[in-house]
Design an enzyme around this catalytic site. Sequence first.
Site, PDB file in Angstrom:
ATOM      1  CB  CYS A   1      84.288  32.176  52.166  1.00 41.73           C
ATOM      2  SG  CYS A   1      85.523  32.720  53.219  1.00 41.73           S
TER       3      CYS A   1
ATOM      4  CG  HIS B   1      87.350  32.720  47.748  1.00 40.62           C
ATOM      5  ND1 HIS B   1      86.030  32.754  47.545  1.00 40.62           N
ATOM      6  CD2 HIS B   1      88.022  32.397  48.944  1.00 40.62           C
ATOM      7  CE1 HIS B   1      85.461  32.485  49.029  1.00 40.62           C
ATOM      8  NE2 HIS B   1      86.682  32.461  49.844  1.00 40.62           N
TER       9      HIS B   1
END
Lengths: 180, 395
Positions: free
Chosen positions: B83, B337
């Site tokens: 991430c 995200h």
Amino acid sequence: MGTLEIKEKQFNEIDKRVLEQIDQLIKIYGMPIMREPKTNNPLWVDVRDLTQRYVIPIGKIYKFFEYLNQGKLIGTKCPKCGTIYFPPQDDCTSCRLSGLTTVELSGEGELLTYTIITVKPLSFMHYQDYIVGIARLKEGINVLAWVNEDPKNIQVGMKVKLSVVKREPEGYITYELRKA
Amino acid sequence: MSNVAIVGTGHTKFGVRTDVNLQELTWEAVKQALEEANLEQKDIEMFVVGNAGGWSSEPLSAIAIGEYCNLAPKGTMRVEAACATGSAAIRIAYQAIKSGEAKVALVIGVEQMNQSPHPVAVEMMGRAGNYFWEFENFGLTFPGYYALYATRRMAKYGMKEEDLGSVAVKNHYYGSYNPYATFQKQIKMEDYLKSRVVAYPLKLYDACPITDGAAALILASEEVARKITDSPVWIVSQGFASGTINLSKREEFLTIDASRVATEEAYKRAKIDFSDAWRYFDVADVHDCFTIAEIMAYEDLGFAKRGEGHLMARNGETYIGGKIPVNVDGGLKAKGHPIGATGVSMAVSITRQLLYRAHKGTQADIRNGMGITHNVGGTGHYAYITIYSTRKPNA
Ligand SMILES: [Zn+2]
């Protein structure tokens, strides 16, 4: 139930539906093109699928699995610095030493934390909701495993015991935590 | 060594972006960044593509993007740091310019997660811990990993469900003002409390959505930046660190160790005092893949004392006008995200904040001209902290 039966029961229905849909789309549009229900965006439905199943080398820690088969859990221990490794590993990379000795784990510890998985990964869909916990054993190492308890009886800090069990419905040997 | 300036930014609408493919989605951000910097593709000396990959069909995404965006034959690579992929991509370009190897570099962050069915996406994120010892037999999920931190903090620090809810309510509030956000709808505490559990104690409204999106940055050396713009935003410093792959090998499950280490490095380079770090910054974007992650970020960045992060959320200290505004672009929680795009998106948000170009309703007061991004990969596996300023740092 073996893995073959589980796979057939759990996934073939889904696979079959997707394949039927692709055939249907080709029949209607001449190509596997569908409209996304929410957005109406045209999407090409992949004709090629990719099923991935790894084969993972375990030779250097094979003893772990031999012990597990006898109902015992081990870690490995560096004879030089005394570090106990769990998950087991055969190299102490800080001492640059290989061929570590094995130590049977006490299996006794306390629960550091836990979660209840209610939205499961695809390959875990066939299980009931399960609890994953991390316990700190007496020897100072942490072990992550399923906690086989009613969620109502679980608390951070409670005493737990690690034991070797069969994972059903596949029937393979693994380990779990229970309230001590 | 050259100072490194941000001279162009680009950002797409985040959300379900099945109206375009990966390359087309990327182009929306790249085009915006080129136009902002008033540059052409021939001026770009290298491009870095942050794309965690696997969710979408093109394995060589950097090359697919290079061809489509007319960037070939310039050198490139795909960068992965889970991430924190976007921040890792920034790091490559930052180092290239700082060292003098390149004068103008393009950073791209992109992910199109909706190319995969949702259950497969859940599976892939769950596999991103230690695969063999933590996923194969125990089926952890991405929210599951963070839930382990949330459970322990509730037991140790008296953090309440409503504290997590406060983060969700705040980030949805600001998301409602961000036209790029996936969710542009405000929520109430009761909506949060009613939302269904995905990994106890975390609920659906604790979690960021599965998202498609792209963001881009153009970085330039001081010499080039001077010619392009009167208002560059400088990268002052960056710290990065890593954590254990096995979650079981962490000590306390109370904060993210890697993010603390990365923060200390970034602060040391920027000469910032950890204990009152919040005084230096006008605005921060932190990694709130789950509400609990934002609360831990407050502590790992030194904005709150250890064990008191949830009190900042409870007392509303991270709204605009509070102690320090955090995630006023909606954060990962409401903005979305798209794994590889997130770090670049954070940089775009902070750059536009510092230049008073944030969306209406989301502009923080800029006094010191400084902002910070906190981007965590996996569950504390990677951490990148980046500090930005309108004032030129000392080379
Ligand atoms: Zn050793």
